[in-house]
Design a protein around this motif. Structure first.
Motif, mmCIF file in Angstrom:
data_model
loop_
_atom_site.group_PDB
_atom_site.id
_atom_site.type_symbol
_atom_site.label_atom_id
_atom_site.label_comp_id
_atom_site.label_asym_id
_atom_site.label_seq_id
_atom_site.Cartn_x
_atom_site.Cartn_y
_atom_site.Cartn_z
ATOM 1 N N ASP A 71 0.846 -1.182 0.000
ATOM 2 C CA ASP A 71 0.000 0.000 0.000
ATOM 3 C C ASP A 71 0.883 1.232 0.000
ATOM 4 O OD1 ASP A 71 -2.180 1.736 0.214
ATOM 5 O OD2 ASP A 71 -1.977 1.772 2.401
ATOM 6 N N GLY A 72 0.807 2.021 -1.045
ATOM 7 C CA GLY A 72 1.659 3.190 -1.155
ATOM 8 C C GLY A 72 1.022 4.473 -0.687
ATOM 9 N N GLY A 73 -0.230 4.408 -0.241
ATOM 10 C CA GLY A 73 -0.886 5.603 0.239
ATOM 11 C C GLY A 73 -1.342 6.535 -0.862
ATOM 12 N N VAL A 74 -1.872 7.689 -0.456
ATOM 13 C CA VAL A 74 -2.379 8.707 -1.385
ATOM 14 C C VAL A 74 -1.778 10.048 -0.984
ATOM 15 C CG1 VAL A 74 -4.439 9.812 -2.345
ATOM 16 C CG2 VAL A 74 -4.548 7.432 -1.598
ATOM 17 N N ARG A 75 -1.262 10.766 -1.981
ATOM 18 C CA ARG A 75 -0.606 12.038 -1.702
ATOM 19 C C ARG A 75 -1.134 13.158 -2.579
ATOM 20 N NH1 ARG A 75 5.817 10.791 -1.409
ATOM 21 N NH2 ARG A 75 5.419 9.334 -3.109
ATOM 22 N N ARG A 76 -0.826 14.370 -2.135
ATOM 23 C CA ARG A 76 -1.030 15.559 -2.955
ATOM 24 C C ARG A 76 0.183 15.728 -3.874
ATOM 25 N NH1 ARG A 76 -2.738 17.842 2.219
ATOM 26 N NH2 ARG A 76 -5.016 18.160 2.204
ATOM 27 N N PRO A 77 0.072 16.583 -4.882
ATOM 28 C CA PRO A 77 1.209 16.779 -5.793
ATOM 29 C C PRO A 77 2.492 17.217 -5.104
ATOM 30 C CG PRO A 77 -0.787 17.650 -6.792
ATOM 31 C CD PRO A 77 -1.152 17.271 -5.387
ATOM 32 N N ASP A 78 2.387 17.932 -3.983
ATOM 33 C CA ASP A 78 3.598 18.362 -3.289
ATOM 34 C C ASP A 78 4.199 17.269 -2.421
ATOM 35 O OD1 ASP A 78 1.828 18.226 -1.179
ATOM 36 O OD2 ASP A 78 1.923 20.355 -0.667
ATOM 37 N N GLY A 79 3.588 16.081 -2.408
ATOM 38 C CA GLY A 79 4.097 14.969 -1.632
ATOM 39 C C GLY A 79 3.457 14.814 -0.275
ATOM 40 N N GLY A 190 12.065 8.548 -4.549
ATOM 41 C CA GLY A 190 10.653 8.608 -4.207
ATOM 42 C C GLY A 190 10.045 7.233 -4.134
ATOM 43 N N ASP A 191 8.831 7.187 -3.627
ATOM 44 C CA ASP A 191 8.157 5.919 -3.385
ATOM 45 C C ASP A 191 7.293 5.527 -4.572
ATOM 46 O OD1 ASP A 191 9.207 5.733 -0.805
ATOM 47 O OD2 ASP A 191 7.614 7.032 -0.018
ATOM 48 N N LEU A 192 7.132 4.217 -4.739
ATOM 49 C CA LEU A 192 6.262 3.672 -5.771
ATOM 50 C C LEU A 192 5.157 2.863 -5.101
ATOM 51 C CD1 LEU A 192 8.966 2.434 -8.281
ATOM 52 C CD2 LEU A 192 7.468 4.407 -8.569
ATOM 53 N N GLY A 193 4.117 2.605 -5.870
ATOM 54 C CA GLY A 193 3.031 1.772 -5.368
ATOM 55 C C GLY A 193 1.845 2.558 -4.868
ATOM 56 N N GLY A 194 1.907 3.872 -4.905
ATOM 57 C CA GLY A 194 0.788 4.682 -4.440
ATOM 58 C C GLY A 194 0.225 5.551 -5.542
ATOM 59 N N GLU A 195 -0.625 6.481 -5.151
ATOM 60 C CA GLU A 195 -1.244 7.371 -6.116
ATOM 61 C C GLU A 195 -1.176 8.800 -5.608
ATOM 62 O OE1 GLU A 195 -5.692 7.103 -6.218
ATOM 63 O OE2 GLU A 195 -5.311 5.356 -4.969
ATOM 64 N N THR A 196 -1.254 9.716 -6.554
ATOM 65 C CA THR A 196 -1.200 11.138 -6.240
ATOM 66 C C THR A 196 -2.377 11.823 -6.918
ATOM 67 O OG1 THR A 196 1.220 11.028 -6.168
ATOM 68 C CG2 THR A 196 0.226 13.212 -6.309
ATOM 69 N N LEU A 197 -3.079 12.656 -6.156
ATOM 70 C CA LEU A 197 -4.266 13.331 -6.666
ATOM 71 C C LEU A 197 -4.045 14.833 -6.668
ATOM 72 C CD1 LEU A 197 -7.157 11.400 -4.850
ATOM 73 C CD2 LEU A 197 -6.339 11.092 -7.198
ATOM 74 N N GLY A 198 -4.283 15.438 -7.837
ATOM 75 C CA GLY A 198 -4.262 16.884 -7.957
ATOM 76 C C GLY A 198 -5.652 17.379 -8.292
ATOM 77 N N ALA A 199 -5.744 18.591 -8.790
ATOM 78 C CA ALA A 199 -7.032 19.178 -9.165
ATOM 79 C C ALA A 199 -7.407 18.712 -10.563
ATOM 80 C CB ALA A 199 -6.952 20.697 -9.099
ATOM 81 N N GLY A 200 -8.128 17.602 -10.641
ATOM 82 C CA GLY A 200 -8.533 17.039 -11.926
ATOM 83 C C GLY A 200 -7.503 16.124 -12.546
ATOM 84 N N TYR A 201 -6.386 15.879 -11.860
ATOM 85 C CA TYR A 201 -5.327 15.013 -12.373
ATOM 86 C C TYR A 201 -5.022 13.910 -11.358
ATOM 87 C CZ TYR A 201 -4.519 18.822 -15.670
ATOM 88 O OH TYR A 201 -4.675 19.780 -16.645
ATOM 89 N N ARG A 202 -4.544 12.790 -11.864
ATOM 90 C CA ARG A 202 -4.197 11.653 -11.009
ATOM 91 C C ARG A 202 -3.012 10.923 -11.628
ATOM 92 N NH1 ARG A 202 -6.812 5.967 -10.702
ATOM 93 N NH2 ARG A 202 -6.544 5.310 -8.537
ATOM 94 N N PHE A 203 -2.099 10.468 -10.776
ATOM 95 C CA PHE A 203 -0.940 9.713 -11.258
ATOM 96 C C PHE A 203 -0.710 8.535 -10.325
ATOM 97 C CE2 PHE A 203 3.336 8.563 -12.367
ATOM 98 C CZ PHE A 203 3.501 8.992 -13.680
ATOM 99 N N VAL A 204 -0.569 7.343 -10.934
ATOM 100 C CA VAL A 204 -0.326 6.115 -10.183
ATOM 101 C C VAL A 204 0.925 5.457 -10.745
ATOM 102 C CG1 VAL A 204 -1.241 3.856 -9.501
ATOM 103 C CG2 VAL A 204 -2.804 5.792 -9.789
#
Length: 394
Positions: A71-79, A190-204
């Motif tokens: 489980d890599g967790g969920v982050r904002r774009p700034d980490g 940086g870490d892998l296995g999680g996702e990052t959520l921005g304003a209308g954008y997502r990166f996994v």
């Protein structure tokens, strides 16, 4: 011998064909393309998908091609963490990543001796009426069978025939996927296995392990609100680098290591409404819908392939001893009764997640963060989770 025609040689069709063949059916797989080929991407097998694959073929060696995913967790774009990583609770299989090439190889290897694949078969006519067995035709030859399985994707010709009320519509997102070979990113920050959520954008970003497709690597998925982009791959990759500039490591490094030929763009579509049923009686047997032909949805929960494997495992259990006639017709109806409520639940949760990903503006982002705290168990695989807590029927 009982006969089945499976339309579509994607993951769903190959899984269903192998399951039926190993249960004593003679299966013909019809594929529109000139060859059966895996997409150059990867996917995450959540616990329900792994249980389904084990039920389909206990000796399939799935663990040998999958890499455990922490489980890599969920982050904002700034980490900054929205949801910090946690240890997975509960027993049973955890999520794992698998390269589609490895998965296709395993599915093809498990087809069995009673399976025939015909490529270059473009279906023009489908027959499904009360007085005869289901049949398909390409205008030159007609193939009849006791059971017709529609596994031909979101633009399913089979579904259009039996459930024309269900149509494919855009979900308001565009998506990009890529697999970067391991030799291009020998060290990452940086870490892998999680996702990052921005304003209308997502990166996994997901590590695939050293053995994936013989070259290891990292699989990433990016989504953005809006319509699919029409530009060439190189231009789209440049746009992604601009949109995700300044996001935490290793997102920039992954995009820099991606080549245009690695990029797999797609519009994110879904079925609205879902078909009224997934099984339709026809003569001594019937027609069933499976995979994206039955329940295509946005991939924000990563459940598309997992549900397809659930479909195939359910089909195997119900069709194992069903003989053409009343027994097979009843099994077709039972398949629909089992699968329709299940997929409706998952689609509902997926649409909730779509609203979370689509959030923009200060107030909407605050609401998103609160919603994530409520939805987070769906990513942890807890035993009572309504999405992940699925087991094959007896």
């Amino acid at each position: 011998m009982r006969t089945a025609v499976v339309v579509g040689a994607g993951m769903a069709g190959l899984a269903a064909a192998g399951a039926l063949s190993r249960s004593g059916w003679r299966v013909t797989v019809l594929e529109r393309a000139e060859r059966v080929a895996a997409p150059p991407t990867a996917l995450v097998l959540w616990p329900n998908g792994r249980r389904a694959l084990d039920a389909l073929d206990p000796d399939g060696g799935w663990s040998g091609i999958a890499s455990a995913l922490p489980d890599g967790g969920v982050r904002r774009p700034d980490g900054q963490w929205l949801i910090a990583p946690r240890s997975r609770a509960g027993a049973g299989p955890g999520p794992a990543a698998v390269h589609c090439e490895d998965l296709y190889d395993a599915l093809v290897a498990g087809l069995g001796e009673h399976t025939e694949i015909r490529t270059g078969f473009e279906i023009t006519t489908i027959r499904c009426d009360a007085g005869s067995r289901p049949a398909v035709s390409d205008g030159r030859s007609t193939i009849e069978a006791d059971l017709l399985v529609g596994a031909d994707g979101i633009d399913s010709r089979v579904r259009t025939t039996v459930a024309p009320e269900s149509v494919a519509l855009g979900s308001g997102f565009a998506a990009w996927q890529a697999v970067i070979p391991g030799f291009r990113v020998p060290t990452l920050h940086g870490d892998l296995g999680g996702e990052t959520l921005g304003a209308g954008y997502r990166f996994v970003a997901v590590p695939l392990g050293e053995r994936a497709a013989g070259r290891g690597g990292i699989y990433w998925v990016a989504t953005a609100a809006g319509a699919p982009r029409p530009e060439p791959a190189a231009t789209q990759l440049a746009l992604l680098k601009r949109w995700f500039a300044g996001w935490h490591d290793p997102i920039g490094e992954l995009l820099d290591a991606t080549r245009p030929e690695d990029l797999v763009p797609q519009g994110v579509r879904e079925l609205r409404p879902l078909p009224r049923a997934y099984g339709f009686g026809c003569g001594p047997g019937g027609v069933v819908l499976l995979g994206d032909a039955a329940h295509a949805m946005p991939h924000h929960l990563g459940q598309g392939a997992c549900l397809a494997f659930e479909d195939a495992a359910t089909l195997r259990a119900l069709m194992a001893d069903a003989a053409p006639g009343p027994d097979l017709v009843a099994a077709v109806d039972a398949y629909s009764r089992l699968r329709r409520p299940r997929t409706t639940t998952v689609v509902r949760q997926t649409r909730r997640m779509s609203a979370v990903v689509q959030a923009r503006g200060r107030l909407a982002l605050r609401a998103r963060d609160a919603a994530l705290s409520h939805m987070r168990p769906r990513f942890l695989g807890r035993p009572l989770d309504p999405v992940l807590d699925w087991s094959p029927p007896d």
